[in-house]
Design an enzyme around this catalytic site. Structure first.
Site, PDB file in Angstrom:
ATOM      1  N   TYR A  48       1.037  -1.265  -0.060  1.00 18.82           N
ATOM      2  CA  TYR A  48       0.021   0.130  -0.003  1.00 18.82           C
ATOM      3  C   TYR A  48       0.831   1.155   0.049  1.00 18.82           C
ATOM      4  O   TYR A  48       1.920   1.126   0.659  1.00 18.82           O
ATOM      5  CB  TYR A  48      -0.807  -0.148   1.078  1.00 18.82           C
ATOM      6  N   ASP A  62      -0.914  15.887   5.544  1.00 23.66           N
ATOM      7  CA  ASP A  62      -1.690  15.409   4.681  1.00 23.66           C
ATOM      8  C   ASP A  62      -2.978  16.215   4.332  1.00 23.66           C
ATOM      9  O   ASP A  62      -4.119  15.865   5.123  1.00 23.66           O
ATOM     10  CB  ASP A  62      -2.134  13.859   5.408  1.00 23.66           C
ATOM     11  N   ASP A  89      -3.111   5.511  -2.767  1.00 22.36           N
ATOM     12  CA  ASP A  89      -4.095   6.639  -2.453  1.00 22.36           C
ATOM     13  C   ASP A  89      -4.029   7.750  -3.121  1.00 22.36           C
ATOM     14  O   ASP A  89      -2.948   8.483  -3.320  1.00 22.36           O
ATOM     15  CB  ASP A  89      -3.703   7.026  -0.868  1.00 22.36           C
ATOM     16  N   ASP A  91      -6.054  10.308  -3.216  1.00 21.33           N
ATOM     17  CA  ASP A  91      -6.780  11.614  -2.566  1.00 21.33           C
ATOM     18  C   ASP A  91      -8.116  11.735  -3.077  1.00 21.33           C
ATOM     19  O   ASP A  91      -8.884  10.862  -3.333  1.00 21.33           O
ATOM     20  CB  ASP A  91      -5.900  12.788  -2.736  1.00 21.33           C
ATOM     21  N   HIS A 116      -7.349   4.454  -4.868  1.00 22.66           N
ATOM     22  CA  HIS A 116      -8.595   4.636  -4.331  1.00 22.66           C
ATOM     23  C   HIS A 116      -8.788   6.286  -4.320  1.00 22.66           C
ATOM     24  O   HIS A 116      -7.684   7.019  -4.216  1.00 22.66           O
ATOM     25  CB  HIS A 116      -8.924   4.346  -2.871  1.00 22.66           C
ATOM     26  N   GLU A 118     -11.264   9.434  -2.704  1.00 21.15           N
ATOM     27  CA  GLU A 118     -12.436   9.865  -1.862  1.00 21.15           C
ATOM     28  C   GLU A 118     -13.515  10.611  -1.997  1.00 21.15           C
ATOM     29  O   GLU A 118     -13.374  11.480  -2.885  1.00 21.15           O
ATOM     30  CB  GLU A 118     -11.413  10.044  -0.382  1.00 21.15           C
ATOM     31  N   CYS A 126      -6.708  14.153   6.885  1.00 17.52           N
ATOM     32  CA  CYS A 126      -6.413  12.691   7.223  1.00 17.52           C
ATOM     33  C   CYS A 126      -7.921  12.131   7.517  1.00 17.52           C
ATOM     34  O   CYS A 126      -8.570  12.904   8.505  1.00 17.52           O
ATOM     35  CB  CYS A 126      -5.553  12.598   8.411  1.00 17.52           C
ATOM     36  N   ARG A 161     -13.281   5.514  -1.810  1.00 15.32           N
ATOM     37  CA  ARG A 161     -13.101   5.692  -0.272  1.00 15.32           C
ATOM     38  C   ARG A 161     -14.444   6.638   0.142  1.00 15.32           C
ATOM     39  O   ARG A 161     -14.507   7.656  -0.630  1.00 15.32           O
ATOM     40  CB  ARG A 161     -11.794   6.066   0.238  1.00 15.32           C
ATOM     41  N   GLU A 191     -13.746   4.518   5.428  1.00 17.06           N
ATOM     42  CA  GLU A 191     -13.111   5.246   6.371  1.00 17.06           C
ATOM     43  C   GLU A 191     -13.264   5.302   7.747  1.00 17.06           C
ATOM     44  O   GLU A 191     -14.717   5.797   8.053  1.00 17.06           O
ATOM     45  CB  GLU A 191     -12.346   6.415   5.794  1.00 17.06           C
ATOM     46  N   ASN A 213      -9.013   0.108   7.179  1.00 13.89           N
ATOM     47  CA  ASN A 213      -7.619   0.843   7.435  1.00 13.89           C
ATOM     48  C   ASN A 213      -7.224   0.721   8.736  1.00 13.89           C
ATOM     49  O   ASN A 213      -8.015   1.402   9.813  1.00 13.89           O
ATOM     50  CB  ASN A 213      -7.956   2.511   7.320  1.00 13.89           C
TER      51      ASN A 213
END
Length: 301
Positions: A48, A62, A89, A91, A116, A118, A126, A161, A191, A213
């Site tokens: 990952y 982040d 990721d 974002d 992924h 989101e 985060c 996500r 999440e 996660n």
């Protein structure tokens, strides 16, 4: 030697087969290319690549400050070092739906097995912090449709996500997950679930793979892989674990040097020279060309 001999297409096919196997797969988070090789050597199913780790490695929080170019470059450097599938990721997709489409193709080109995207506002934060905001359903589904439409390799995994649990509750997360699957998501990343029953609720809502996660210091307890498998989770990530471990060790060593004038007290916990040479496979370079590498690999030191 050099990079993986397994092509990105082969990795993606194996990843799809893994997700269809009925088992649960563990994907530790790599913070650099060499840590990806270590993850493979230890027998994990995949790698990952965390957006938080990529940002933190640049000294940034982040909050959506990294660019597509930075993420694609570093993720590609990590993915090419291992035969394992690597997922990244992405974002919020780095912009509007057309940007999301480009993101998918750039990460395909970089050799990733999947990504992924989101449903937070941009700039995001985060997933285990308070004060998150999520976009409306139309915006969230447009991102996923754009990603699915842009994909050229059908085995490249588009995962959605959703962070809506924190803002609107579990029932909203179930509804959002269903809508994201209908929009084209191959898998769901819910999440900041609070307990195992919430993962079970997402499993009851959708018939695609689910990711958990397991990040330290977050909203969820650190459930075991067996506990997660029992509620239907298919993948579990440990996104920042290796970075936190490495930086913790680095801080302790620096403190020791400062306090004692030498690193001697920390040497016993370090990776040895021989082990480091083994990880980067010096011997293979020697076999390939003694003009490149022509000295003895040290033993235990």
């Amino acid at each position: 030697m050099l990079y993986s001999k397994t092509t990105p297409e082969q990795k993606r096919l194996r990843f799809r087969e893994l997700l269809a196997s009925g088992t649960i797969a563990q994907f530790p988070g790599a913070f650099n290319p060499l840590s990806a090789r270590l993850i493979e050597e230890k027998g994990f199913a995949g790698v990952y690549i965390s957006g938080a780790v990529l940002a933190n490695d640049l000294g940034l929080p982040d909050i959506g400050l990294t660019t597509l170019t930075e993420v694609a470059t570093r993720a590609g450097q990590i993915a090419r070092m291992t035969d394992l599938p690597s997922i990244v990721d992405a974002d919020t997709g780095f912009g509007e739906p057309m940007n999301v489409a480009r993101t998918v193709q750039e990460l395909e080109n970089a050799g990733l097995a999947g990504l992924h995207i989101e449903d937070q506002f941009n700039p995001k934060r985060c997933g285990h912090l308070d004060g998150k905001n999520v976009v409306d359903l139309e915006t969230a589904t447009k991102r996923i449709r754009a990603a699915a439409d842009a994909r050229r390799d059908p085995n490249f995994l588009i995962m959605a996500r959703t962070d809506i649990r924190a803002t609107d509750g579990l029932a909203a997360a179930q509804d959002r997950a269903k809508a994201l699957v209908e929009a084209g998501a191959d898998a769901i990343f819910p999440e900041a679930m609070k307990d195992l029953s919430e993962f079970q609720a997402i499993r009851d809502a959708v018939d695609v793979p689910i990711l958990a996660n397991m990040t330290e210091f977050g909203k969820s307890d650190l459930f075991t892989v067996d506990q997660l498998a029992a509620v239907g989770v298919n993948m579990v990530i440990y996104p920042v674990t290796l970075l936190r471990s490495a930086m913790g060790a680095a801080e302790r060593t620096l403190d020791s040097i400062k306090a004692e004038g030498t690193q001697e007290a920390q040497v016993g916990s370090m990776l040895t020279r021989a082990r480091l040479y083994d990880l980067v496979d010096y011997e293979a370079y020697n076999r390939f060309d003694t003009g490149v590498f022509n000295f003895q690999v040290p033993g235990k030191h």
